[in-house]
Structure formats: structure tokens, C-alpha cells
Motif scaffolding. Structure first.
Motif, PDB file in Angstrom:
ATOM      1  N   SER A  69      -0.202   3.119   5.720  1.00  0.00           N
ATOM      2  CA  SER A  69      -1.461   3.077   4.979  1.00  0.00           C
ATOM      3  C   SER A  69      -2.602   2.638   5.886  1.00  0.00           C
ATOM      4  N   SER A  77       0.856  -1.190   0.000  1.00  0.00           N
ATOM      5  CA  SER A  77       0.000   0.000   0.000  1.00  0.00           C
ATOM      6  C   SER A  77       0.887   1.233   0.000  1.00  0.00           C
ATOM      7  N   THR A  78       1.397   1.633   1.193  1.00  0.00           N
ATOM      8  CA  THR A  78       2.426   2.672   1.196  1.00  0.00           C
ATOM      9  C   THR A  78       3.808   2.058   1.426  1.00  0.00           C
ATOM     10  N   ASN A 120      -4.408   6.870  -4.074  1.00  0.00           N
ATOM     11  CA  ASN A 120      -4.415   7.532  -2.760  1.00  0.00           C
ATOM     12  C   ASN A 120      -5.616   8.459  -2.615  1.00  0.00           C
ATOM     13  N   LYS A 153       0.756   3.051  -4.210  1.00  0.00           N
ATOM     14  CA  LYS A 153       0.853   4.409  -3.644  1.00  0.00           C
ATOM     15  C   LYS A 153       0.079   5.457  -4.430  1.00  0.00           C
ATOM     16  N   ARG A 154      -0.071   5.250  -5.765  1.00  0.00           N
ATOM     17  CA  ARG A 154      -0.786   6.265  -6.560  1.00  0.00           C
ATOM     18  C   ARG A 154      -2.289   6.201  -6.345  1.00  0.00           C
ATOM     19  N   GLY A 209      -3.321   3.722  -1.027  1.00  0.00           N
ATOM     20  CA  GLY A 209      -2.219   4.670  -0.899  1.00  0.00           C
ATOM     21  C   GLY A 209      -2.500   5.781   0.101  1.00  0.00           C
ATOM     22  N   VAL A 210      -3.690   5.783   0.714  1.00  0.00           N
ATOM     23  CA  VAL A 210      -4.040   6.830   1.679  1.00  0.00           C
ATOM     24  C   VAL A 210      -3.347   6.532   3.013  1.00  0.00           C
ATOM     25  N   SER A 211      -2.535   7.492   3.469  1.00  0.00           N
ATOM     26  CA  SER A 211      -1.838   7.315   4.746  1.00  0.00           C
ATOM     27  C   SER A 211      -2.673   7.918   5.872  1.00  0.00           C
ATOM     28  N   ASP A 239      -2.622  11.568   5.512  1.00  0.00           N
ATOM     29  CA  ASP A 239      -3.556  12.042   4.475  1.00  0.00           C
ATOM     30  C   ASP A 239      -4.979  12.148   5.030  1.00  0.00           C
TER      31      ASP A 239
END
Ligand code: EUG
Length: 533
Positions: free
Chosen positions: A155, A84-85, A110, A107-108, A127-129, A132
Motif C-alpha cells: 500500500s 492497508s493492503t 482503494n 483494502k476496499r 487500499g491503493v497499491s 494500482d
């Protein structure tokens, strides 16, 4: 360019060209310097031939592109390793279990697809951390909290899939427990939505977990059956207030009532959050060889010495932080009840801790002791060990993370048992941390192994880790999660009825990923062509 195992150079080149036609050449990485970025910075094989490394990476932008990549991988039998990340440090990072796999870097993807304030949930891509999602909520002024693990760059999906944990209330702090609804590309390239998501136009995908029929979400966590492309996560409505207190007890055996009271307070919902159990006398013992020896002993005379030291010096044998979230009058009442209940332990001391009314000011935010307790993501955890001024030579840490019953006797026994193994193998390989209530009804011990750029040291780390897994299993303790280097060892301990659970996992693997292209070896599940014996 290296080539995945079992794949010819010609086929690999054709597959890479096909990947490029799906995502664009700039999102397929084959150069040594690009691929090196996917190495596990905390690998216990760092710099050795056995270090697990990727052969290439491909970064899609959508679930449709993931499907196309998975289909191409099936055609050419390319082993893929979705991340993911890629920040699962301590448990393998972004490096594959099977060396030579192609990292499927999400990662893209996101996008934060939805945040619903009234029903308190979000729908996100891999990809959303945590940073984020936190920022998204802050920028819109929504009255919602996330629950984050220590590293905020992780992530939301990746951490939940690995059964990661955080620090606010139940069910949010159990990141898999707070998951509601998945979209998954299975190993055969099919796109599936679980739970209510299977109903076209569903209006409750992120609110009702079970859907209709067998509840399958769990098989996509800690596994290799599919690539999760969307996940719902329950968020916590911003509470009015937070208060905590620290309970300190001074006798070796006081851990038993301390943990029993903690069970009562947690299981009745009076305190619906994690605690922070510590043994301050251990810190005092770090500088005192005599105390250290006594702590490792079960001789009553030695224990009496420790009790005398604790009481005379006012150094608690154990302490525990109790945390409360809710309306001010409620949390203050919960704290008072906790104070009264815990004061029944002779000699116990209850210290008042922090109090916050939300929203807090920027100034308060900058000084809060553990920002994660308030759902604020940071990277502060990296100041305690790896690559810090604390231990300059340490490159990273690995977690040996067994699950222990929430009973004082088991706390004492597990510390003794694991400490004995560390003493046998060398106490400089790992730090045995005190059990933490990351889950409502069990403790997790985090034995933090130091990884160094030193093959002899890392060999000792690996041998000690494997021995701890065996010793834990002999006592009925198993790991909740592990580093990619030890997945086979930890999974092998779950052996009831001649490994019937693994056999079932393999049947599912063969059904949903017949060519075994996804994350070979993850959590001990191998595709048919790579199974040993
Ligand atoms: C932590 C670390 C873990 C884990 C849970 C929590 C927190 C460290 C390395 O593994 O599994 C401060």
C-alpha cells in the motif's frame, strides 16, 4: 470463534452484529478459514502458541464507516488493528501486535482520488497499491513516476506510514518524506485533516505540508493514534533520461574515501538518488572459509591477505552504483564528474552501466536490471529468498534494520560487530546484508533473518534478533523499523532520560485514543490498561 482479550463473548457478538450493520455481513469475517488469511506468513512464531493472530476482521468502504467502527470498538472496548493492503511482510504482515485484535482491513478503500500531473502529486486511499497507482498513471499516459519499494503489491499509504523506502530520487524514495496531507480517524472516532487540509476548500492540501500551527503528520506514522483514510503523495515528473555507473575499489580501507565521496555527491545534490553499496569480496568468501575468517578479523595480517586476494583476482573489495536522473546532458555530466572524483582513489575502476531515455519501450522494460530504479513495481524481490527455489525450506524473512552513520569506518565496525553476534548464535539464522543508502544521510543495514516452519530454528532467530537490538544500542545504532514481534525491544532502546519519548507518546495515546482501541502495542506504544510496570 475466538474473542479479543478482555471482551466477553456476549459483547463481542453484539459488536460483530453492529459491525455487520455498518459494512454489511459479507464484509465482517469471523470464520476460522477467513481469519487465517490475516496470519503473518513470515511470523517468527509460526505454528506456536505465541503466534499473534486476529479474532475477526471487518472491511469498511469509507472514512465514515471507519468512524462508525471505531466508535463501536470504543463502546465495547474491542482492540482494532488497521491494515492497508496487509503486505508489510518482514515486519508483521496483516497480523496484529496484540493477539485477538480485530483486523480493520482497509483494502476496499482503494480509490485513487486525484492525480495531478502539473503539480505532480496524488491523493489516495489506504487500499491503493503501488501496482494500482502505476497502472492508473500508465493508462492515462501521464508523465509521472511513482517511487515503489521492492514488493509492488504494498500500500502507498501503509508503506509510507511504516517509513518504507524505495529507489528513485529524493524526496520520493523516502516514502514518508514524500507524504503531503493526511485524513485520519483518531482513536476517539474524530475525523481530522492535517496540514492545508484543515482549511475547508483548501487548494494546496497536497502541495504544502506544514499547514498552520504544530506540524502533526509525523505522529500518525509508526504509531497507533489514528486510522489514515487519505494521504497525499508527491510524484516525480518523468525525467528525460537515466544513467548509472559502478565504482569498484580494491582495498579494505577504500571504503572510507568511497563513502566520503558518496556523501559529497549526495549532499550537494549532484546525485540525488540512492546508491547500491556492495562488497563483492564477500560473495567470493562465501565459497572460501579462509577468506571468510579473514573478513571477520581485524588483524592487519589477515586484512593484507584480503587486499592481495582482491587485487590479484580483480575482485572488488567494495562497489557502489551511482544513479542519475534528469536531462541527458545533465546526467552525463554528473556521471563524468563522479568518475573523475572517484578515480582519485588509487586503483579505482568506474564501469559504465545502464542508460535509458524515457519513455522506455516494452522490450526495455522487460529487461531492466532493477525495475524499481525506474519506478516500476514488481514482485521480483520474492525470488531472492522467501518461498523460492533459492531456499525451499525458508518460509520468509524478517528485517533487522539498524541505522548506521554514513562513514566507511562505521560500515566496517558495524559489519564486524553484527557478524560476531551471528557467529555466536549461528550464522544459519540470518544473512547480513551490506549497508544501503535508503536515506540521504545514513545507511540501513538489512540483516535478513530466515523464518522456517521449525520452532527450534525460530527460537534461535528470536534470541539472535533480540541480542542484535541490544548490541546495536550499545554502539549507538537503533532500528528504523521493525517486525511486530520485536517492537517492544526496539522501542526500549530509545530510552533517553528514563524513556521520556515513550512517556510523551503514551500521553498522546491517552489523549487521542482514551480507550486504547487502536493497534495496541504498535511500535511499543500500549494503551494504559495494557502497560507493563
Ligand atoms: C528491503 C527490505 C527491508 C527493508 C528495506 C528494504 C529490501 C530488500 C525487510 O526489510 O526495510 C531487498
Amino acid at each position: 470463534m475466538s474473542v479479543p482479550p478482555g471482551v466477553s463473548e456476549r459483547d463481542f457478538q453484539r459488536a460483530v452484529a453492529r459491525f455487520e450493520s455498518v459494512v454489511g455481513a459479507e464484509w465482517v469475517f469471523t470464520s476460522d478459514e477467513d481469519v487465517a488469511l490475516y496470519r503473518d506468513a513470515y511470523s517468527p512464531f509460526v505454528g506456536e502458541a505465541q503466534e499473534k493472530v486476529a479474532s475477526a476482521a471487518v472491511a469498511p468502504q469509507s472514512a465514515e464507516q471507519v468512524q462508525e467502527i471505531v466508535r463501536i470498538a470504543n463502546e465495547f472496548r474491542i482492540p482494532l488493528y488497521p491494515i492497508s493492503t496487509g503486505r508489510n511482510l518482514g515486519y508483521g504482515g496483516s497480523a496484529p501486535v496484540l493477539s485477538g485484535s480485530v483486523v480493520l482491513d482497509l483494502k476496499r478503500m482503494n480509490r485513487i482520488l486525484e492525480v495531478d500531473e502539473r503539480n505532480a502529486y496524488a491523493l489516495v486511499e489506504p487500499g491503493v497499491s503501488y501496482f494500482d497507482l502505476y497502472r492508473h498513471i500508465e493508462e492515462r499516459g501521464l508523465k509521472l513516476w511513482i517511487d515503489c519499494p521492492d514488493p509492488g503489491w504494498g500500500s502507498v499509504i501503509g508503506n509510507a506510514l511504516d517509513h518504507g523506502v524505495g529507489y528513485t530520487m529524493n524526496p520520493y524514495r523516502d516514502h514518508w518524506g514524500a507524504q503531503c496531507g493526511l485524513e485520519v480517524v483518531t482513536g476517539d472516532g474524530e475525523l481530522v485533516r492535517t496540514g492545508m487540509g484543515a482549511l475547508p476548500g483548501s487548494r494546496t492540501w497536497q502541495q504544502f505540508k506544514y499547514g498552520f500551527g504544530p506540524y502533526l503528520d509525523g505522529i500518525f506514522s509508526q504509531s497507533n493514534f489514528g486510522v489514515v483514510t487519505k494521504m497525499g503523495v508527491w510524484l516525480m515528473p518523468q525525467p528525460e533520461a537515466y544513467v548509472d555507473c559502478t565504482v569498484e575499489v580494491f582495498g579494505h580501507d577504500d571504503i572510507v574515501p568511497l563513502v566520503d565521496h558518496m556523501n559529497y555527491i549526495m549532499n550537494t545534490g549532484l546525485q540525488n538518488a540512492g546508491t547500491n553499496l556492495q562488497s563483492p569480496i564477500r560473495f567470493a568468501a562465501a565459497a572460501n572459509p579462509e577468506l571468510r575468517a579473514a573478513l571477520a578479523s581485524s588483524d592487519p595480517a589477515e586484512i593484507a591477505k584480503l587486499n592481495a586476494f582482491a587485487r590479484e583476482r580483480g575482485v572488488p573489495f567494495y562497489s557502489n552504483i551511482f544513479k542519475f536522473y534528469g536531462p541527458e546532458e545533465v546526467v552525463r555530466a554528473q556521471l563524468e564528474y563522479t568518475r573523475r572524483r572517484l578515480s582519485s582513489i588509487p586503483g579505482a575502476r568506474v564501469r559504465d552501466g545502464a542508460f535509458y531515455r524515457f519513455p522506455i519501450t516494452a522490450e526495455q522494460k522487460a529487461t531492466v536490471r532493477d525495475p524499481q530504479d525506474l519506478g516500476i513495481p514488481t514482485l521480483e524481490t520474492f525470488s531472492i529468498g522467501a518461498r523460492s527455489n533459492f531456499a525451499p525450506a525458508t518460509r520468509g524473512h524478517l528485517g533487522f534494520s539498524p541505522v548506521i552513520p554514513m562513514r566507511g569506518e562505521d560500515v566496517i565496525e558495524s559489519q564486524r560487530v553484527f557478524q560476531r553476534v551471528l557467529q555466536e548464535f549461528g550464522t544459519d539464522v540470518a544473512l547480513l546484508v551490506f549497508p544501503q543508502s535508503y536515506h540521504p544521510r545514513t545507511f540501513v543495514i538489512l540483516c535478513m533473518f530466515y523464518v522456517m516452519p521449525d520452532a527450534a530454528h525460530n527460537d534461535a532467530v528470536r534470541r539472535t534478533f533480540k541480542r542484535l537490538v541490544e548490541v546495536a544500542a550499545e554502539h549507538g545504532w537503533g532500528e528504523y523499523r521493525t517486525h511486530t514481534a520485536f517492537m517492544d525491544d526496539c522501542a526500549a532502546a530509545y530510552s533517553f532520560n528514563d524513556h521520556a519519548l515513550r512517556k510523551l507518546q503514551e500521553k498522546i495515546k491517552d489523549a487521542v485514543d482514551p480507550n486504547g482501541v487502536l493497534s495496541a502495542g504498535r511500535y511499543g506504544i500500549w494503551p494504559q490498561h495494557l502497560r507493563k510496570g
